[in-house]
Design an enzyme around this catalytic site. Structure first.
Site, PDB file in Angstrom:
ATOM      1  N   HIS A 178     -15.196   4.252  -3.091  1.00 53.24           N
ATOM      2  CA  HIS A 178     -15.944   5.140  -2.188  1.00 53.24           C
ATOM      3  C   HIS A 178     -16.979   4.381  -1.338  1.00 53.24           C
ATOM      4  O   HIS A 178     -17.086   4.604  -0.135  1.00 53.24           O
ATOM      5  CB  HIS A 178     -16.676   6.227  -2.980  1.00 53.24           C
ATOM      6  CG  HIS A 178     -15.780   7.003  -3.891  1.00 53.24           C
ATOM      7  ND1 HIS A 178     -14.563   7.501  -3.492  1.00 53.24           N
ATOM      8  CD2 HIS A 178     -15.920   7.366  -5.189  1.00 53.24           C
ATOM      9  CE1 HIS A 178     -14.000   8.139  -4.510  1.00 53.24           C
ATOM     10  NE2 HIS A 178     -14.806   8.063  -5.548  1.00 53.24           N
TER      11      HIS A 178
ATOM     12  N   ASP B 261      -9.093   8.967  -1.127  1.00 52.57           N
ATOM     13  CA  ASP B 261     -10.480   8.641  -1.461  1.00 52.57           C
ATOM     14  C   ASP B 261     -11.258   9.823  -0.911  1.00 52.57           C
ATOM     15  O   ASP B 261     -11.423   9.949   0.307  1.00 52.57           O
ATOM     16  CB  ASP B 261     -10.907   7.327  -0.780  1.00 52.57           C
ATOM     17  CG  ASP B 261     -12.300   6.916  -1.234  1.00 52.57           C
ATOM     18  OD1 ASP B 261     -13.192   7.791  -1.230  1.00 52.57           O
ATOM     19  OD2 ASP B 261     -12.495   5.747  -1.589  1.00 52.57           O
ATOM     20  N   HIS B 262     -11.679  10.716  -1.792  1.00 60.09           N
ATOM     21  CA  HIS B 262     -12.152  12.010  -1.275  1.00 60.09           C
ATOM     22  C   HIS B 262     -13.429  11.871  -0.434  1.00 60.09           C
ATOM     23  O   HIS B 262     -13.769  12.768   0.324  1.00 60.09           O
ATOM     24  CB  HIS B 262     -12.302  13.049  -2.384  1.00 60.09           C
ATOM     25  CG  HIS B 262     -13.450  12.811  -3.301  1.00 60.09           C
ATOM     26  ND1 HIS B 262     -13.369  11.992  -4.380  1.00 60.09           N
ATOM     27  CD2 HIS B 262     -14.711  13.291  -3.289  1.00 60.09           C
ATOM     28  CE1 HIS B 262     -14.534  11.973  -4.989  1.00 60.09           C
ATOM     29  NE2 HIS B 262     -15.364  12.751  -4.361  1.00 60.09           N
TER      30      HIS B 262
END
Ligand code: NAP
Length: 494
Positions: free
Chosen positions: A242, A179-180
């Site tokens: 996110h 999950d950047h």
């Protein structure tokens, strides 16, 4: 860093060239990769090793945060790359790949550590994991790990099915779900900021906090992802992963509470109550930074009758000792006025008695700016002497110099290579997040929640402001407080 074979599925794709190669290159420049490191890129395209290396080099010139002009460094980096043609649906291609991997391991005297990175469509995740197992690729002498990109499932059931498939080939501790947002430097700094500053830790409770606001606004529309996005919406594309991961990170208090415990404590929503706490929005034509922008339904590739959500605002509460009774507002949307990800913590006002206009104070705010700028701001009240001594607010600003900082993918790939799971989405968190979101998905599907429209280039529909106004609050920095007399029920805006 241990010597590793890095096997990249989707090596010819967009994510690889924009994020993965620049991240690996910067890790290489920082001496964070082992000297015995090899990358085997895979795709159906019939590329030679040389053609692949040229593509990788080109991507560094275009996307690397640090210059790729030093030809000696580039040459040393590029020589680690090999390419192998592969169709992920053909088991014989995995046997062929095994030979390539074993040959490289012998050439470089590698201990058999294998990192498999799936930068391909999610429909292939289960198949690839099973084929890695079946072909023997997963049975090396060293460790094996799997990095997997989002989306992780489409709803609770599909996520559980996918996890079961992956679980047949990889243990949970071998799976690194990217999950950047968790790789963003400011997010990685949050827990140390909380844990190492008693002054912050002590006010991190419902005794002092009035409400929390988490915003991730984008100015872009659906770009080239129309077909995908129209079936996914903001709720799946941004909120379930996110936004809830940001919430979990923020909710951790002094390290005693895990992200999972935070998510477990979020008060559940019933489908029939979703309408009370969730605003669904979709953009219409408007203008962004002076340029006209088409409405969502006029975007190429979007169903002209689509009721898909391009914006959601959600009110929730965490039922634990630190957070009980604090309203937490989360919103995310496309085609909004500005690109920004930030967390605002609004503190309670110190006194109940009313002040004269001159003495009136504003609440203290603690603002974490996550992107595009990165910083922490504390808004305090002060006496503005040149301005007749009125009480006004002033920001105490700490902005980090981002120039030398690693990017999200550098942090995450490095952690995965080290086997550090801290900044990844773990299965229990992902499952809890889907469980929490599932009633919202169903309420949207059954049209139990009105679809509010907002012109492109704004901060979302009016209903989003009214959601906060119901509690006497407003979104900081973009909307004005809605006076009591003007508080129209949100349904009236549908
Ligand atoms: P993309 O540009 O469409 O690339 C897809 C890759 O998959 C290509 O390298 C393609 O190679 C390969 N591929 C497709 N079918 C294949 C098959 N049958 N056998 C072997 N290889 C196959 O997609 P992307 O944007 O890079 O995205 C990759 C993944 O990352 C997706 O899961 C996406 O959701 C996720 N993601 C992407 C971004 C982004 O910014 N791009 C951001 C977050 C998450 P060939 O065409 O050569 O076969």
């Amino acid at each position: 860093m241990e010597a590793t074979t890095f096997v990249l599925f989707g090596a010819t794709g967009d994510l690889a060239k924009r994020k993965i190669y620049p991240a690996l290159y910067n890790l290489f420049l920082d001496h964070k990769l082992s000297k015995s490191f090899t990358i085997i890129g895979l795709g159906r395209r019939e590329w030679s090793d040389e053609a692949f290396q040229a593509q990788v080099e080109q991507s560094l010139h275009t996307f690397s945060r640090r210059s790729a002009d030093d030809s000696a460094s580039i040459k040393a980096f590029i020589k680690a790359f090999r390419y192998s043609v592969m169709d992920v649906e053909r088991i014989e291609d995995y046997h062929k790949l095994l030979q390539v991997v074993e040959q490289r391991e012998q050439e470089l005297h590698l201990p058999g550590n294998r990192m498999f990175y799936l930068s391909v469509g999610p429909e292939f995740f289960g198949k690839i994991a099973a084929s890695i197992q079946e072909s023997g690729l997963g049975s090396a002498k060293g460790w094996k790990r799997l990095i997997i990109e989002k989306p992780f499932g489409h709803d609770l059931k599909s996520a559980q099915e996918l996890n079961q498939e992956l679980g047949k080939a990889f243990k949970e501790e071998e799976i690194f779900r990217i999950d950047h947002y968790l790789g963003k430097p400011m997010v990685q700094k949050l827990d140390v900021l909380e844990q190492s500053n008693p002054a912050l830790q002590d006010i991190w409770t419902n005794q002092y906090i009035a409400n929390v606001q988490i915003t991730a606004s984008e100015t872009v529309g659906v770009e080239e992802r129309a077909g995908y996005y129209d079936h996914v919406g903001a709720i799946r594309d941004m909120f379930q992963n996110h936004m809830l991961q940001l919430l979990m990170t923020l909710g951790k208090n002094d390290g005693r509470i895990s992200k999972r415990q935070v998510m477990e404590s979020v008060e559940p929503l019933l489908k029939e109550n979703v309408v009370n706490d969730v605003v669904r929005g979709q953009y219409t034509a408007g203008s962004i930074q002076g340029k006209p922008a088409a409405g969502y339904k006029d975007e190429p590739g979007i169903d002209p009758c689509s009721t898909n959500d391009t914006f959601v605002a959600v009110r929730l509460r965490i039922d634990d000792v630190f957070w009980r009774d604090i309203p937490i507002y989360i919103r995310t949307g496309k085609r909004m006025k500005e690109k920004s990800t930030r967390i605002v913590i609004e503190f309670k006002q110190p006194f109940k008695r009313s002040y004269s206009a001159q003495e009136r104070t504003a609440p203290n705010l603690l603002i974490f700016e996550i992107s595009p700028n990165e910083g922490v701001t504390l808004q305090i009240n002060h006496k503005d002497l040149p301005n007749k001594g009125v009480t006004s607010t002033i920001p105490v600003d700490l902005h980090f110099n981002q120039s030398g900082e690693p990017e999200a993918y550098e942090n995450l790939i490095y952690d995965a290579l080290q086997g550090d799971p801290t900044f990844f989405a773990h299965w229990d968190e992902v499952e809890l997040a889907w469980k929490w979101v599932q009633p919202i998905l169903e309420a949207f599907e059954e049209d139990l929640v009105p679809l509010h429209h907002y012109p492109a280039g704004t901060y979302g529909p009016d209903a989003s402001d009214l959601l906060l106004a119901e509690d006497g609050n407003h979104w900081w920095f973009d909307s004005k407080p809605v006076p009591l007399a003007q508080r129209i029920p949100r349904e009236a805006y549908a």
